[in-house]
Scaffold this motif. Sequence first.
Motif, PDB file in Angstrom:
ATOM      1  N   SER A  58      31.263  39.106  51.478  1.00  0.00           N
ATOM      2  CA  SER A  58      30.916  40.515  51.260  1.00  0.00           C
ATOM      3  C   SER A  58      31.181  40.992  49.828  1.00  0.00           C
ATOM      4  O   SER A  58      30.576  41.963  49.383  1.00  0.00           O
ATOM      5  N   TYR A  59      32.072  40.331  49.104  1.00  0.00           N
ATOM      6  CA  TYR A  59      32.391  40.760  47.738  1.00  0.00           C
ATOM      7  C   TYR A  59      31.341  40.321  46.717  1.00  0.00           C
ATOM      8  O   TYR A  59      31.364  40.770  45.573  1.00  0.00           O
ATOM      9  N   LEU A  60      30.419  39.444  47.128  1.00  0.00           N
ATOM     10  CA  LEU A  60      29.408  38.940  46.197  1.00  0.00           C
ATOM     11  C   LEU A  60      28.180  39.856  46.172  1.00  0.00           C
ATOM     12  O   LEU A  60      27.251  39.702  46.971  1.00  0.00           O
ATOM     13  N   PHE A  61      28.215  40.812  45.262  1.00  0.00           N
ATOM     14  CA  PHE A  61      27.044  41.663  45.033  1.00  0.00           C
ATOM     15  C   PHE A  61      27.076  42.139  43.584  1.00  0.00           C
ATOM     16  O   PHE A  61      28.143  42.314  43.002  1.00  0.00           O
ATOM     17  N   GLU A  62      25.876  42.294  43.010  1.00  0.00           N
ATOM     18  CA  GLU A  62      25.805  42.723  41.616  1.00  0.00           C
ATOM     19  C   GLU A  62      26.453  44.082  41.450  1.00  0.00           C
ATOM     20  O   GLU A  62      26.232  44.988  42.237  1.00  0.00           O
ATOM     21  N   GLY A  63      27.298  44.193  40.439  1.00  0.00           N
ATOM     22  CA  GLY A  63      28.037  45.412  40.164  1.00  0.00           C
ATOM     23  C   GLY A  63      29.412  45.426  40.803  1.00  0.00           C
ATOM     24  O   GLY A  63      30.256  46.246  40.444  1.00  0.00           O
ATOM     25  N   GLY A  64      29.644  44.521  41.755  1.00  0.00           N
ATOM     26  CA  GLY A  64      30.929  44.466  42.438  1.00  0.00           C
ATOM     27  C   GLY A  64      32.068  44.108  41.505  1.00  0.00           C
ATOM     28  O   GLY A  64      31.912  43.271  40.616  1.00  0.00           O
ATOM     29  N   GLU A  65      33.216  44.742  41.695  1.00  0.00           N
ATOM     30  CA  GLU A  65      34.395  44.457  40.872  1.00  0.00           C
ATOM     31  C   GLU A  65      35.129  43.248  41.429  1.00  0.00           C
ATOM     32  O   GLU A  65      35.333  43.140  42.637  1.00  0.00           O
ATOM     33  N   VAL A  66      35.500  42.325  40.547  1.00  0.00           N
ATOM     34  CA  VAL A  66      36.235  41.131  40.948  1.00  0.00           C
ATOM     35  C   VAL A  66      37.322  40.819  39.928  1.00  0.00           C
ATOM     36  O   VAL A  66      37.277  41.284  38.792  1.00  0.00           O
ATOM     37  N   LYS A  67      38.280  40.022  40.376  1.00  0.00           N
ATOM     38  CA  LYS A  67      39.259  39.434  39.470  1.00  0.00           C
ATOM     39  C   LYS A  67      38.821  38.005  39.199  1.00  0.00           C
ATOM     40  O   LYS A  67      38.382  37.299  40.107  1.00  0.00           O
ATOM     41  N   VAL A  68      38.948  37.597  37.965  1.00  0.00           N
ATOM     42  CA  VAL A  68      38.666  36.226  37.553  1.00  0.00           C
ATOM     43  C   VAL A  68      40.017  35.576  37.273  1.00  0.00           C
ATOM     44  O   VAL A  68      40.767  36.055  36.428  1.00  0.00           O
ATOM     45  N   GLU A  71      36.454  26.012  37.361  1.00  0.00           N
ATOM     46  CA  GLU A  71      37.882  26.334  37.363  1.00  0.00           C
ATOM     47  C   GLU A  71      38.160  27.828  37.500  1.00  0.00           C
ATOM     48  O   GLU A  71      39.307  28.223  37.679  1.00  0.00           O
ATOM     49  N   LEU A  72      37.124  28.652  37.408  1.00  0.00           N
ATOM     50  CA  LEU A  72      37.321  30.090  37.571  1.00  0.00           C
ATOM     51  C   LEU A  72      37.270  30.445  39.048  1.00  0.00           C
ATOM     52  O   LEU A  72      36.312  30.115  39.746  1.00  0.00           O
ATOM     53  N   ILE A  73      38.286  31.127  39.538  1.00  0.00           N
ATOM     54  CA  ILE A  73      38.359  31.571  40.926  1.00  0.00           C
ATOM     55  C   ILE A  73      38.079  33.076  40.936  1.00  0.00           C
ATOM     56  O   ILE A  73      38.580  33.820  40.084  1.00  0.00           O
ATOM     57  N   LEU A  74      37.272  33.517  41.893  1.00  0.00           N
ATOM     58  CA  LEU A  74      36.990  34.945  42.021  1.00  0.00           C
ATOM     59  C   LEU A  74      37.757  35.518  43.200  1.00  0.00           C
ATOM     60  O   LEU A  74      37.915  34.862  44.236  1.00  0.00           O
ATOM     61  N   SER A  75      38.255  36.741  43.032  1.00  0.00           N
ATOM     62  CA  SER A  75      39.010  37.423  44.068  1.00  0.00           C
ATOM     63  C   SER A  75      38.662  38.892  44.038  1.00  0.00           C
ATOM     64  O   SER A  75      38.288  39.421  42.987  1.00  0.00           O
ATOM     65  N   GLN A  76      38.837  39.555  45.160  1.00  0.00           N
ATOM     66  CA  GLN A  76      38.573  41.007  45.199  1.00  0.00           C
ATOM     67  C   GLN A  76      39.722  41.777  44.613  1.00  0.00           C
ATOM     68  O   GLN A  76      40.825  41.401  44.553  1.00  0.00           O
TER      69      GLN A  76
END
Length: 132
Positions: free
Chosen positions: A41-51, A127-132
């Motif tokens: 659900s966090y994968l959408f354009e404009g969505g805020e994420v932590k790298v 190596e980049l992990i995405l998180s909400q």
Amino acid sequence: MNVLKGNIAEIRTNGELSIVRINVAGHLLSSIVIDTPNTASYLFEGGEVKVIFKETEVIIASGSTKGISLRNKFKGQVVRIDSDILLSKLAIETPVGIITSIITSNAVKELNISEGSQVTAMVKTNELILSQ
């Protein structure tokens, strides 16, 4: 751990994999994830994420990086080096904030890196992990 905040700029999907482009302070980063907009659900354009990426996954170059396939590159200045016999931790001031890297102390010597040196910190897409 290096943690940056950004917004998803683009998502390209093939099967169960997605390459996600994230805008972090005007700098586009790439991450490959085993998810799609249909499964996360966090994968959408404009969505805020932590790298998020480990300091040990940050590769340092002291010269040109033109012929290198790594997509995530941060040019910056070394502002601090903490060294012991085997390892050194570098803090690099970049346009996206401080990036830390842990490399061998021999590499620091061989690359002639000191505080004030201009370097490029690089991280592989996987190596980049995405998180909400």
